[in-house]
Design a protein around this motif. Structure first.
Motif, mmCIF file in Angstrom:
data_model
loop_
_atom_site.group_PDB
_atom_site.id
_atom_site.type_symbol
_atom_site.label_atom_id
_atom_site.label_comp_id
_atom_site.label_asym_id
_atom_site.label_seq_id
_atom_site.Cartn_x
_atom_site.Cartn_y
_atom_site.Cartn_z
ATOM 1 N N GLY A 31 119.894 -20.650 85.320
ATOM 2 C CA GLY A 31 118.691 -20.710 85.109
ATOM 3 C C GLY A 31 117.732 -19.418 85.052
ATOM 4 N N ALA A 32 118.314 -18.524 84.988
ATOM 5 C CA ALA A 32 117.524 -17.122 85.042
ATOM 6 C C ALA A 32 117.282 -16.754 83.639
ATOM 7 N N GLY A 33 117.536 -17.444 82.492
ATOM 8 C CA GLY A 33 117.193 -16.951 81.155
ATOM 9 C C GLY A 33 118.488 -16.351 80.421
ATOM 10 N N LYS A 34 119.675 -16.380 80.979
ATOM 11 C CA LYS A 34 120.620 -15.643 80.034
ATOM 12 C C LYS A 34 120.773 -16.156 78.550
ATOM 13 N N SER A 35 120.947 -17.446 78.331
ATOM 14 C CA SER A 35 121.048 -17.939 77.003
ATOM 15 C C SER A 35 119.897 -17.796 76.408
ATOM 16 N N SER A 36 118.520 -17.856 76.597
ATOM 17 C CA SER A 36 117.549 -17.707 75.967
ATOM 18 C C SER A 36 117.432 -16.251 75.524
ATOM 19 N N LEU A 37 117.886 -15.396 76.249
ATOM 20 C CA LEU A 37 117.970 -13.796 75.877
ATOM 21 C C LEU A 37 118.904 -13.406 74.936
ATOM 22 N N ALA A 38 120.148 -14.257 75.085
ATOM 23 C CA ALA A 38 121.305 -13.900 74.162
ATOM 24 C C ALA A 38 120.789 -14.382 72.532
ATOM 25 N N GLN A 39 120.211 -15.527 72.690
ATOM 26 C CA GLN A 39 119.957 -16.270 71.611
ATOM 27 C C GLN A 39 119.000 -15.557 70.817
ATOM 28 N N ALA A 40 117.949 -15.042 71.616
ATOM 29 C CA ALA A 40 116.881 -14.332 71.007
ATOM 30 C C ALA A 40 117.130 -12.867 70.272
ATOM 31 N N LEU A 41 117.901 -12.195 71.157
ATOM 32 C CA LEU A 41 118.598 -10.970 70.566
ATOM 33 C C LEU A 41 119.472 -11.290 69.197
ATOM 34 N N VAL A 42 120.367 -12.105 69.161
ATOM 35 C CA VAL A 42 120.988 -12.498 67.871
ATOM 36 C C VAL A 42 120.038 -12.756 66.709
ATOM 37 N N ARG A 43 119.275 -13.681 67.169
ATOM 38 C CA ARG A 43 118.168 -14.186 66.028
ATOM 39 C C ARG A 43 117.620 -12.826 65.547
ATOM 40 N N ALA A 44 117.031 -11.962 66.512
ATOM 41 C CA ALA A 44 116.444 -11.028 65.844
ATOM 42 C C ALA A 44 117.188 -10.069 65.099
ATOM 43 N N ARG A 166 112.745 -24.234 89.111
ATOM 44 C CA ARG A 166 111.992 -25.258 88.546
ATOM 45 C C ARG A 166 112.458 -25.579 86.901
ATOM 46 N N ARG A 167 113.128 -24.297 86.329
ATOM 47 C CA ARG A 167 113.570 -24.457 85.086
ATOM 48 C C ARG A 167 115.028 -24.978 84.865
ATOM 49 N N VAL A 183 117.858 -32.165 91.413
ATOM 50 C CA VAL A 183 117.342 -31.338 92.593
ATOM 51 C C VAL A 183 118.528 -31.049 93.539
ATOM 52 N N ALA A 184 119.421 -32.426 93.830
ATOM 53 C CA ALA A 184 120.481 -31.964 94.487
ATOM 54 C C ALA A 184 121.622 -31.052 93.982
ATOM 55 N N TRP A 185 121.869 -31.194 92.845
ATOM 56 C CA TRP A 185 122.590 -30.410 92.022
ATOM 57 C C TRP A 185 122.340 -28.730 92.025
ATOM 58 N N ALA A 186 120.722 -28.666 91.971
ATOM 59 C CA ALA A 186 120.258 -27.182 91.811
ATOM 60 C C ALA A 186 120.359 -26.550 93.262
ATOM 61 N N LEU A 187 120.157 -27.429 94.383
ATOM 62 C CA LEU A 187 119.867 -26.960 95.464
ATOM 63 C C LEU A 187 121.528 -26.706 96.205
ATOM 64 N N GLY A 188 122.353 -27.372 95.694
ATOM 65 C CA GLY A 188 123.873 -27.502 96.234
ATOM 66 C C GLY A 188 124.752 -26.603 95.416
ATOM 67 N N SER A 189 125.436 -27.166 94.670
ATOM 68 C CA SER A 189 126.450 -26.283 93.929
ATOM 69 C C SER A 189 125.883 -25.196 93.111
ATOM 70 N N ASP A 190 124.732 -25.466 92.279
ATOM 71 C CA ASP A 190 123.868 -24.371 91.933
ATOM 72 C C ASP A 190 123.674 -23.326 92.636
ATOM 73 N N ARG A 191 123.150 -23.466 93.658
ATOM 74 C CA ARG A 191 122.705 -22.607 94.697
ATOM 75 C C ARG A 191 123.798 -21.494 95.225
ATOM 76 N N ARG A 192 124.736 -22.189 95.761
ATOM 77 C CA ARG A 192 126.068 -21.535 96.118
ATOM 78 C C ARG A 192 126.509 -20.636 94.909
ATOM 79 N N ASN A 193 126.504 -21.095 93.655
ATOM 80 C CA ASN A 193 126.962 -20.107 92.861
ATOM 81 C C ASN A 193 126.023 -19.023 92.545
ATOM 82 N N ALA A 194 124.688 -19.518 92.594
ATOM 83 C CA ALA A 194 123.620 -18.279 92.457
ATOM 84 C C ALA A 194 123.838 -17.195 93.548
ATOM 85 N N GLU A 195 123.992 -17.979 94.732
ATOM 86 C CA GLU A 195 124.146 -16.787 95.831
ATOM 87 C C GLU A 195 125.307 -15.624 95.616
#
Length: 237
Positions: A31-44, A166-167, A183-195
């Motif tokens: 959710g930190a914006g990796k794909s948005s940045l990658a796609q924007a770079l390639v488009r530009a 939020r994103r 919410v459960a996924w973001a605060l569960g599996s996703d949070r462990r991965n984020a840490e």
């Protein structure tokens, strides 16, 4: 010092100035914006002439749900051991070395099905810069340790935690999860991965803090640029 998109674009363009194809990695928490940045770079980079940059996402190396079920890992989808890390590292090596001859095909990830799709992302031989993104590019355990050697630089995307969550929740909801499940996924599996991902931050060449890339609404749903049948953007991990 804050870094704007123009500075990142110049840095990415400079990576491709050598004789061989360059590979730029973009990592960060879900959710930190990796794909948005990658796609924007390639488009530009591709905006002013024949395409010479390509977006190749890590999420195409998700193991299929059937295999995750067999391994007993379906409820942890998105964790490091739910990917084919060795296959991803091998593809990156091939992208660096096979710059003449045939198109190299990479897998993509269909968000609408939450499944990898083989051969979905073409990388023609005239591509000079590959931008790849995913959570675990700087992980130094197991087969993931082979990835960093294939990357010329790695940038770490960072976002304030409330906005990242939020994103992430909104993305899960957009692609089929109910609010409570999202919410459960973001605060569960996703949070462990984020840490885990956060522990790799110090290995990055550059930390990128919420750069404004315009964030147009994603037109597709499979990683790489959007294509038919929802084949086009971030895999949601």
């Amino acid at each position: 010092m804050p870094i704007d998109f123009a500075a990142l674009l110049a840095r990415a363009r400079a990576l491709a100035g050598g004789r061989r194809r360059a590979v730029l990695g973009i990592t960060g928490c879900p959710g930190a914006g990796k794909s948005s940045l990658a796609q924007a770079l390639v488009r530009a980079l591709d905006a002013d002439g024949p395409p010479w940059a390509a977006h190749v996402p890590m999420d195409g190396f998700h193991l299929a749900d059937a295999e995750l079920e067999r391994l007993g890992r379906r409820d942890r989808k998105g964790a490091p051991d739910t990917f084919d890390a060795a296959g991803y590292a091998a593809l990156l090596r091939r992208l660096r070395e096979e710059t003449h001859g045939d198109v190299v095909y990479a897998p993509g990830f269909a968000r609408v099905w939450e499944q990898p799709i083989a051969g979905a992302v073409p990388v023609p031989p005239d591509v000079r810069l590959v931008v790849t993104e995913g959570n675990y590019l700087l992980l130094d355990t197991g087969a993931w340790a082979r990835v960093r050697a294939q990357l010329d630089e790695v940038w770490f995307c960072e976002l304030d935690e409330p906005e990242r969550l939020r994103r992430l929740i909104a993305r899960h909801e957009e692609f089929g999860k109910g609010h409570e499940e999202a919410v459960a996924w973001a605060l569960g599996s996703d949070r462990r991965n984020a840490e885990l991902v956060a522990t790799t931050r110090e290995r990055a060449d550059l930390v990128v803090r919420d750069v404004d890339v315009g964030r147009p609404k994603d037109p597709g749903s499979l990683q790489g640029d959007a294509g038919p049948d929802g084949v086009g953007a971030d895999g949601g991990r």
